[in-house]
Design a protein around this motif. Structure first.
Motif, PDB file in Angstrom:
ATOM      1  N   ARG A 152      11.739  -8.023  -2.195  1.00  0.00           N
ATOM      2  CA  ARG A 152      12.005  -8.863  -3.370  1.00  0.00           C
ATOM      3  C   ARG A 152      13.370  -9.519  -3.333  1.00  0.00           C
ATOM      4  NH1 ARG A 152       9.032  -6.418  -8.639  1.00  0.00           N
ATOM      5  NH2 ARG A 152       9.731  -8.316  -9.631  1.00  0.00           N
ATOM      6  N   ARG A 153      14.292  -8.918  -2.633  1.00  0.00           N
ATOM      7  CA  ARG A 153      15.632  -9.497  -2.593  1.00  0.00           C
ATOM      8  C   ARG A 153      15.698 -10.748  -1.727  1.00  0.00           C
ATOM      9  NH1 ARG A 153      18.755  -4.448  -0.507  1.00  0.00           N
ATOM     10  NH2 ARG A 153      20.487  -5.912  -0.404  1.00  0.00           N
ATOM     11  N   TYR A 154      14.718 -10.906  -0.829  1.00  0.00           N
ATOM     12  CA  TYR A 154      14.843 -12.006   0.134  1.00  0.00           C
ATOM     13  C   TYR A 154      13.771 -13.069  -0.018  1.00  0.00           C
ATOM     14  CZ  TYR A 154      17.862  -8.459   1.929  1.00  0.00           C
ATOM     15  OH  TYR A 154      18.843  -7.517   2.020  1.00  0.00           O
ATOM     16  N   ILE A 155      12.886 -12.912  -0.983  1.00  0.00           N
ATOM     17  CA  ILE A 155      11.838 -13.912  -1.157  1.00  0.00           C
ATOM     18  C   ILE A 155      12.037 -14.590  -2.500  1.00  0.00           C
ATOM     19  CG2 ILE A 155      10.094 -12.902   0.349  1.00  0.00           C
ATOM     20  CD1 ILE A 155       9.731 -12.273  -3.257  1.00  0.00           C
ATOM     21  N   ARG A 156      11.399 -15.749  -2.657  1.00  0.00           N
ATOM     22  CA  ARG A 156      11.589 -16.471  -3.904  1.00  0.00           C
ATOM     23  C   ARG A 156      10.294 -16.660  -4.674  1.00  0.00           C
ATOM     24  NH1 ARG A 156      15.518 -21.309  -3.393  1.00  0.00           N
ATOM     25  NH2 ARG A 156      15.751 -20.782  -5.596  1.00  0.00           N
ATOM     26  N   VAL A 157       9.172 -16.310  -4.046  1.00  0.00           N
ATOM     27  CA  VAL A 157       7.906 -16.325  -4.779  1.00  0.00           C
ATOM     28  C   VAL A 157       7.311 -14.933  -4.696  1.00  0.00           C
ATOM     29  CG1 VAL A 157       5.618 -17.333  -4.981  1.00  0.00           C
ATOM     30  CG2 VAL A 157       7.505 -18.726  -4.165  1.00  0.00           C
ATOM     31  N   PHE A 158       6.896 -14.429  -5.819  1.00  0.00           N
ATOM     32  CA  PHE A 158       6.376 -13.066  -5.883  1.00  0.00           C
ATOM     33  C   PHE A 158       4.998 -13.146  -6.534  1.00  0.00           C
ATOM     34  CE2 PHE A 158       6.427  -8.700  -7.767  1.00  0.00           C
ATOM     35  CZ  PHE A 158       6.694  -7.987  -6.617  1.00  0.00           C
ATOM     36  N   TRP A 159       3.966 -12.989  -5.725  1.00  0.00           N
ATOM     37  CA  TRP A 159       2.609 -12.991  -6.260  1.00  0.00           C
ATOM     38  C   TRP A 159       2.158 -11.535  -6.363  1.00  0.00           C
ATOM     39  CZ3 TRP A 159       2.031 -16.815  -1.805  1.00  0.00           C
ATOM     40  CH2 TRP A 159       2.297 -18.120  -2.231  1.00  0.00           C
ATOM     41  N   ALA A 160       2.329 -10.945  -7.519  1.00  0.00           N
ATOM     42  CA  ALA A 160       2.017  -9.522  -7.684  1.00  0.00           C
ATOM     43  C   ALA A 160       0.528  -9.340  -7.936  1.00  0.00           C
ATOM     44  CB  ALA A 160       2.825  -8.960  -8.848  1.00  0.00           C
ATOM     45  N   LEU A 161      -0.122  -8.605  -7.073  1.00  0.00           N
ATOM     46  CA  LEU A 161      -1.543  -8.356  -7.266  1.00  0.00           C
ATOM     47  C   LEU A 161      -1.727  -7.131  -8.157  1.00  0.00           C
ATOM     48  CD1 LEU A 161      -2.885  -9.092  -3.716  1.00  0.00           C
ATOM     49  CD2 LEU A 161      -2.836 -10.576  -5.705  1.00  0.00           C
ATOM     50  N   ASP A 162      -2.765  -7.218  -8.964  1.00  0.00           N
ATOM     51  CA  ASP A 162      -2.939  -6.251 -10.024  1.00  0.00           C
ATOM     52  C   ASP A 162      -4.274  -5.535  -9.846  1.00  0.00           C
ATOM     53  OD1 ASP A 162      -3.703  -5.166 -12.517  1.00  0.00           O
ATOM     54  OD2 ASP A 162      -2.262  -6.470 -13.537  1.00  0.00           O
ATOM     55  N   ALA A 163      -4.220  -4.201  -9.750  1.00  0.00           N
ATOM     56  CA  ALA A 163      -5.445  -3.443  -9.491  1.00  0.00           C
ATOM     57  C   ALA A 163      -6.444  -3.597 -10.633  1.00  0.00           C
ATOM     58  CB  ALA A 163      -5.109  -1.976  -9.269  1.00  0.00           C
ATOM     59  N   SER A 164      -5.967  -3.667 -11.890  1.00  0.00           N
ATOM     60  CA  SER A 164      -6.945  -3.716 -12.981  1.00  0.00           C
ATOM     61  C   SER A 164      -7.668  -5.071 -13.001  1.00  0.00           C
ATOM     62  CB  SER A 164      -6.283  -3.414 -14.321  1.00  0.00           C
ATOM     63  OG  SER A 164      -5.313  -4.376 -14.599  1.00  0.00           O
ATOM     64  N   LEU A 165      -6.987  -6.133 -12.600  1.00  0.00           N
ATOM     65  CA  LEU A 165      -7.689  -7.420 -12.468  1.00  0.00           C
ATOM     66  C   LEU A 165      -8.730  -7.338 -11.361  1.00  0.00           C
ATOM     67  CD1 LEU A 165      -4.775 -10.020 -12.741  1.00  0.00           C
ATOM     68  CD2 LEU A 165      -6.593  -9.620 -14.397  1.00  0.00           C
ATOM     69  N   ALA A 166      -8.345  -6.708 -10.261  1.00  0.00           N
ATOM     70  CA  ALA A 166      -9.269  -6.599  -9.134  1.00  0.00           C
ATOM     71  C   ALA A 166     -10.482  -5.748  -9.505  1.00  0.00           C
ATOM     72  CB  ALA A 166      -8.553  -6.003  -7.927  1.00  0.00           C
ATOM     73  N   TYR A 167     -10.256  -4.693 -10.288  1.00  0.00           N
ATOM     74  CA  TYR A 167     -11.384  -3.844 -10.687  1.00  0.00           C
ATOM     75  C   TYR A 167     -12.401  -4.649 -11.478  1.00  0.00           C
ATOM     76  CZ  TYR A 167      -8.786   0.355  -9.288  1.00  0.00           C
ATOM     77  OH  TYR A 167      -8.120   1.319  -8.580  1.00  0.00           O
ATOM     78  N   SER A 168     -11.923  -5.615 -12.295  1.00  0.00           N
ATOM     79  CA  SER A 168     -12.880  -6.415 -13.049  1.00  0.00           C
ATOM     80  C   SER A 168     -13.295  -7.651 -12.256  1.00  0.00           C
ATOM     81  CB  SER A 168     -12.299  -6.804 -14.401  1.00  0.00           C
ATOM     82  OG  SER A 168     -11.136  -7.581 -14.204  1.00  0.00           O
ATOM     83  N   ARG A 169     -12.954  -7.673 -10.974  1.00  0.00           N
ATOM     84  CA  ARG A 169     -13.314  -8.771 -10.072  1.00  0.00           C
ATOM     85  C   ARG A 169     -12.742 -10.091 -10.555  1.00  0.00           C
ATOM     86  NH1 ARG A 169     -14.102  -4.462  -8.048  1.00  0.00           N
ATOM     87  NH2 ARG A 169     -15.766  -3.974  -6.575  1.00  0.00           N
ATOM     88  N   HIS A 170     -11.556 -10.032 -11.155  1.00  0.00           N
ATOM     89  CA  HIS A 170     -10.844 -11.259 -11.445  1.00  0.00           C
ATOM     90  C   HIS A 170     -10.009 -11.577 -10.210  1.00  0.00           C
ATOM     91  CE1 HIS A 170      -8.440 -14.069 -14.105  1.00  0.00           C
ATOM     92  NE2 HIS A 170      -7.715 -13.995 -13.017  1.00  0.00           N
ATOM     93  N   TYR A 171     -10.497 -12.505  -9.401  1.00  0.00           N
ATOM     94  CA  TYR A 171      -9.790 -12.898  -8.181  1.00  0.00           C
ATOM     95  C   TYR A 171      -9.371 -14.350  -8.282  1.00  0.00           C
ATOM     96  CZ  TYR A 171     -11.449  -8.650  -5.862  1.00  0.00           C
ATOM     97  OH  TYR A 171     -11.691  -7.363  -5.508  1.00  0.00           O
ATOM     98  N   PRO A 172      -8.287 -14.766  -7.680  1.00  0.00           N
ATOM     99  CA  PRO A 172      -7.254 -13.916  -7.083  1.00  0.00           C
ATOM    100  C   PRO A 172      -6.578 -13.058  -8.155  1.00  0.00           C
ATOM    101  CG  PRO A 172      -6.534 -16.218  -7.150  1.00  0.00           C
ATOM    102  CD  PRO A 172      -7.946 -16.201  -7.601  1.00  0.00           C
ATOM    103  N   ALA A 173      -6.387 -11.781  -7.837  1.00  0.00           N
ATOM    104  CA  ALA A 173      -5.896 -10.827  -8.831  1.00  0.00           C
ATOM    105  C   ALA A 173      -4.382 -10.914  -8.980  1.00  0.00           C
ATOM    106  CB  ALA A 173      -6.327  -9.416  -8.444  1.00  0.00           C
ATOM    107  N   ILE A 174      -3.864 -12.141  -9.041  1.00  0.00           N
ATOM    108  CA  ILE A 174      -2.420 -12.337  -9.199  1.00  0.00           C
ATOM    109  C   ILE A 174      -2.069 -12.186 -10.675  1.00  0.00           C
ATOM    110  CG2 ILE A 174      -0.538 -14.009  -8.969  1.00  0.00           C
ATOM    111  CD1 ILE A 174      -2.084 -15.196  -6.585  1.00  0.00           C
ATOM    112  N   ASN A 175      -1.211 -11.245 -10.960  1.00  0.00           N
ATOM    113  CA  ASN A 175      -0.837 -10.977 -12.343  1.00  0.00           C
ATOM    114  C   ASN A 175       0.120 -12.060 -12.832  1.00  0.00           C
ATOM    115  OD1 ASN A 175       0.832  -9.973 -14.544  1.00  0.00           O
ATOM    116  ND2 ASN A 175      -0.196  -8.022 -14.215  1.00  0.00           N
TER     117      ASN A 175
END
Lengths: 467, 591
Positions: free
Chosen positions: B410-433
């Motif tokens: 996180r210290r060296y990147i400028r875009v953070f696409w955090a994937l979220d398990a609960s979105l994935a469980y409901s098959r909400h893809y892409p599960a980017i929170n």
């Protein structure tokens, strides 16, 4: 390896846990197989874990109990761990190192193979895409298994994972092909009664003729567990890639494997990773799980179904966690469902089949399969949220549509998930049950399904009557 | 002169070699009679510690080890695109052809760039006798694939006057195409040269990344955009869709060259790319995607020691194509496996561990890697701008984002696409929170969107984002009192947020239409959703209930949600019909 002679030493300097430090050796190879003979004439197998000028560290698979620094002979066998493989191994029962224990004749080797195998060249793989009908709705409908996939069962102590694995082994077919799967079953440190369950199951269903069984039971030395799955997979690779068979490999229970791995790691005083498991456990597990798949130019395939029991039902524990990062999905069993009497108690929301998309659709299962599955997921997860909400605010505070979701969830668990141990549903039956329960919801909620499929399969249009 | 030492200890992939004359750090050493490739990772007196890139099974103390004198390097030249390499740039398809085995056998040595293929070389203006040339100067071009005009450049360490040069014709990468003389020293220039992987290739100047990398993924392009030359990470527990998202990036991004590093991941994922990319068409050029893709595969069961190298091999190749003036996308799946390889090597060297057993230099290695990204003016003439965009997957144990690899990354990147398990469980893809993710490039790319797509982009995007943030707050309240007890405007916010989630954020990577959304369609979708928001909000203020609104326009809203897979990118006028239906029905409520 060049040298085929063996050399014998009686120079054990140190014994620590499963490890021996042998001095004054020469010409020992890394990973070489070792035979240890105790003063009483008891013979055990081991292998070289580290070697330097004049010393070698040997790991003894069958434990170091009774080994003495003096009087114990250590023979370096001049080769790495190999087993004989042959088609005649089907129908037979072996110990955890691949030696027959059913009283039958010794195996006449068609070939000898290194149990560690070699990594499959990714350029030689063929993407798995043949739908396997297991007859279990929660799997076929929503977490489809395909031939050449590695799909583990994440279970917990006391849950019916063995029953489910057995049901899958019995019912699994690729539609349009009469051919049955050859089964390679490796028991890794499981209890006697579990082993007995599988043995009886294979015998009663007649599947034993097409099965090779490797047994390392809970009371047997733990170090063997590191070899048993590799022995089983070595046979599976031979059957699949040299004998054109479709092989289903069941490994139970990988948790015991990982415990053995941790034991050897701590005996070697390695820097531990999470919860004392070695930092290389990911790569080590991958060297087992990746031995599955299809390759170009070969007819046979290896489908892997490892079983593991999650310690304290915790999916974030290193064993299921690292497994999930390697395998192509996971089938998660749920204690809550089990306690409510639902069999198979598959938690579909936490389960996943990564290869599903290639195995379903027109020509493979049915055109509406993908959309129905997505809709079932979306609706059931919405319903779970609402269930939690209803506990707090009461069902009356929910809207009419939300209450329909609750009814949907009940029907989903009772009609779709739940089925008998001997109930073998076709994929059409599974999808029709799916439509049946989706029709509880208003049609405008079915946003994941294309209109053409709604017109084609929705009970409202199908029967012509309004619901 | 051959420099030879002898093996004195073997422990896993670490081999100790004694008496190798003057070993260098990171020098490549060939170990044992099979001459397995390894790298020097520590030197103590006349003792060198060698990290071997293949299984060391069967090696004995006393076997020879040979120093090569060179650090680990890659071959750079035409013939790289479309290939799949292992972690140290061995060509896996040709290994398959040569060994006839489906397994990767040990000790195979094959050149990365084929020597037996002739390429048609067209000299540039620069390639004339007497002309002065320097590093990076384009002296000719080879059509590597219909998509890639491979610029043949003067290697970074060569300068001088051209004393001899070939004309247009067919040459192999080994044939000299020019001779360059500098202070009496004559050097042959070939179409191929070697470059050490741990050293970044030189460039003239780094620029601000102002152009978006369009990916066709709505949540990325709109909410958390990537810039050409930017850096991003995509962390997520298993099953949250890291690989599917990375595949989508590799497929649909408007990068001209894609380097896909499968670092400690599944074999079948590489196979999927190998099978799919030749048949899929790049939406930007209409050519098969494989014509712009290079794969590096160190799958999870391949030697872990080569995993560490695979990342450097990939980024070096990326820099090479950047130097030609291309926009390169490098995707690394997964950087956690690379970090684990570092940990394993460090453990075998018995170094003092920092957090969770990782070496203390983990963060500096991550920094070095991500800093090799960037949009730059490259060396040489003609003046060219190229970029390397780096996206790394992170696989945090147990999905815990506070673990060392995620926190350091996180210290060296400028875009953070955090994937979220609960979105994935409901098959909400892409599960980017959309609550925890961020992009530092929103401001930088806004002007591109305003100039090229729609002036209102920034305000539309912010409004969509704000509705989602407001929904998140409201959800907390709903958890306590239930949705029915909210005020009507708040209920409307929930309804609009639902449409945004279901109809805009959700995207099916396998649907023919939904998989790639053009920037124009993205804007159009935002506009229709926000139009609904504006009109409905007025109705609510005038006393109409959200329930009544929903009952009236339920079918239109369902159609709006489904527009992601029913209306294709070149059929946007359908949105006008949809919008007039919507407006008409809503207006009927106003009366």
């Amino acid at each position: 390896m060049a040298a085929q002679y063996f050399r014998e030493y009686e120079t054990i300097r140190e014994i620590r846990g499963p490890l021996l430090l042998i001095e004054k050796v020469s010409d020992v190879a890394f990973d070489e197989i070792v035979e240890v003979e105790t003063a009483s004439g008891d013979k055990r197998l081991g292998r070289v874990l580290e070697v330097g000028m004049g010393y070698a560290v040997v790991q003894v698979f069958e434990g170091t109990t009774g080994i003495t620094p003096r009087g114990t002979k250590v023979r370096f066998m001049g080769k790495t761990m190999e087993i004989p493989v042959s088609e005649a191994m089907l129908g037979r029962i072996f110990d955890g190192l691949g030696r027959p224990i059913d009283g039958g004749p010794n195996i006449i080797a068609e070939e000898r193979r290194d149990v560690n195998g070699l990594p499959i060249n990714p350029a030689a793989r063929a993407y798995p895409e043949d739908f396997i009908q297991t007859g279990v709705s929660a799997i076929d409908g929503m977490n489809t298994l395909v031939r050449g996939q590695k799909l583990p069962l994440f279970s917990g102590g006391g849950l019916p994972h063995n029953m489910l694995a057995a049901q899958i082994a019995r019912q699994a077919t690729v539609r349009g092909e009469g051919e049955e799967f050859a089964v390679v079953f490796a028991a890794i440190g499981i209890k006697y009664d579990e082993a007995l369950f599988f043995r009886k199951f294979f015998e009663e269903t007649g599947a034993i003729k097409r099965a090779a069984i490797f047994l390392n039971l809970a009371d047997e030395p733990a170090m063997i567990r590191l070899i048993t799955p590799r022995v089983a997979l070595t046979l599976a690779e031979y059957l699949a890639f040299e004998r054109d068979m479709h092989v289903l490999v069941i490994l139970s229970d990988l948790t015991n494997y990982c415990e053995a791995l941790r034991e050897i790691s701590s005996a070697r005083e390695e820097v531990p990773g999470r919860q004392g498991y070695p930092g290389y456990m990911y790569s080590d597990l991958a060297s087992i799980y990746e031995r599955a798949g299809r390759v170009t130019g070969k007819k046979g395939t290896i489908t892997q179904m490892p079983i593991l029991t999650m310690p304290a039902d915790d999916i974030t524990h290193p064993i299921p966690d690292l497994t999930g990062y390697i395998t192509e999905g996971q089938i998660v069993l749920d204690r809550g469902l089990y306690n409510r009497g639902i069999y198979p108690p598959i938690n579909v929301l936490m389960s996943l089949s990564r290869l599903m998309k290639e195995g379903i659709g027109p020509g493979k299962t049915r055109d509406d399969h993908g959309d129905v599955s997505n809709q079932l997921y979306a609706a059931y997860s919405r319903a779970q949220e609402l269930r939690n909400l209803a506990v707090i605010v009461g069902e009356e505070s929910l809207s009419e549509t939300d209450r329909k979701y609750l009814r949907f969830a009940d029907a989903f668990e009772r009609k779709f998930l739940s089925q008998g141990f001997y109930e073998n549903r076709s994929i059409e039956e599974t999808l029709d049950i799916g439509w049946d329960i989706l029709s509880i919801l208003p049609e405008s909620e079915l946003t994941n399904i294309k209109d053409e499929y709604i017109k084609k399969y929705h009970p409202k249009y199908k029967s012509g009557s309004s619901k | 002169m051959e420099r030879k030492g002898r093996v004195t200890r073997i422990s896993g992939s670490l081999v100790v070699v004694d008496d190798l004359p003057s070993p260098q750090m990171y020098e490549v050493v060939e170990v044992g009679e099979q001459r397995l490739i390894g790298e020097v990772v520590r030197i103590e007196g006349n003792r060198a510690y060698v990290q071997v890139y293949e299984s060391t099974s069967g090696i004995r103390p006393g076997e020879p080890a040979y120093g090569t004198g060179d650090p680990l390097s890659v071959e750079l030249g035409p013939g790289l695109v479309g290939q799949i390499f292992d972690g140290i740039q061995r060509p896996l398809t040709r290994i398959l052809d040569v060994t006839k085995s489906v397994f990767v056998v040990r000790g195979v040595k094959l050149e990365a760039v084929p020597r037996d293929v002739k390429y048609t070389f067209k000299p540039s203006e620069k390639l004339k006798k007497g002309e002065k040339v320097g590093p990076g100067d384009v002296i000719g071009v080879v059509e590597e694939t219909p998509l890639i005009k491979h610029q043949i450049m003067v290697p970074p360490n060569v300068r001088g006057r051209v004393v001899d040069a070939v004309g247009e014709g067919d040459y192999t990468v080994d044939d000299p195409i020019a001779f360059v003389e500098f202070e009496g020293d004559k050097k042959a220039v070939k179409m191929m040269h070697r470059w050490p992987v741990r050293r970044s290739r030189p460039f003239r100047e780094k620029l601000e990344p102002q152009l978006p990398l369009i990916t066709g993924m709505r949540i990325i392009d709109t909410l958390f955009p990537m810039a050409k030359g930017g850096t991003g990470a995509i962390p997520g527990a298993f099953g949250t869709g890291k690989t599917v998202t990375l595949h989508s990036l590799a497929m649909w991004s408007d990068a001209r060259v894609v380097i896909y590093i499968g670092c400690g991941e599944r074999g079948n994922e590489m196979t999927e790319v190998l099978e799919k990319f030749p048949t899929y068409k790049d939406p930007w050029t209409g050519r098969p995607m494989m014509e712009r893709t290079i794969l590096i595969a160190n799958t999870s069961n391949m030697p872990v020691s080569a995993r560490e190298a695979s990342i450097y091999v990939g980024i070096t190749i990326a820099e090479y194509y950047r130097d030609m003036g291309y926009d390169v996308l490098l995707v690394a799946d997964s950087t956690s496996r690379w970090a684990e390889a570092l940990r394993e090597i460090s453990g075998r060297l018995e170094e003092m561990p920092a957090e969770e057993g990782y070496p203390s230099y983990l963060q500096s290695r991550l920094a070095e890697f991500y800093e090799r990204a960037g949009r730059v003016v490259v060396e040489g003439s003609p003046e060219r701008i190229g970029s390397v965009t780096v996206v790394g997957a992170v696989s945090p144990p147990g999905g815990d984002f506070t673990e060392p690899v995620t926190t350091h990354t996180r210290r060296y990147i400028r875009v953070f696409w955090a994937l979220d398990a609960s979105l994935a469980y409901s098959r909400h893809y892409p599960a980017i929170n959309w609550i925890t993710s961020y992009s530092a490039y929103v401001d930088l790319v806004s002007s591109w969107w305003a100039e090229n797509v729609d002036k209102e982009w920034r305000s539309l995007r912010d409004e969509i984002h704000n509705i989602l943030l407001r929904e998140n707050e409201l959800k907390e309240i709903v958890r306590l009192i239930g949705a029915e007890n909210l005020s009507e405007p708040d209920k409307l916010t929930l309804e609009v947020a639902r449409i945004i989630r279901e109809g805009f954020l959700k995207q099916n990577a396998y649907d023919r239409i939904d998989a790639f959304t053009s920037p124009q369609k993205q804007v159009r979708m935002m506009k229709i959703i926000l139009r609904f928001n504006t009109i409905a909000r007025k109705l609510v203020e005038s006393g109409v209930t959200v329930k009544a609104i929903r009952e009236t326009v339920d079918d239109v809203l369902t159609d709006i949600i489904k527009s992601r897979f029913t209306i294709s990118n070149d059929d946007l006028s359908k949105f006008d019909e949809l919008e007039s239906r919507l407006v008409e029905k809503l207006e009927s409520l106003a009366k």
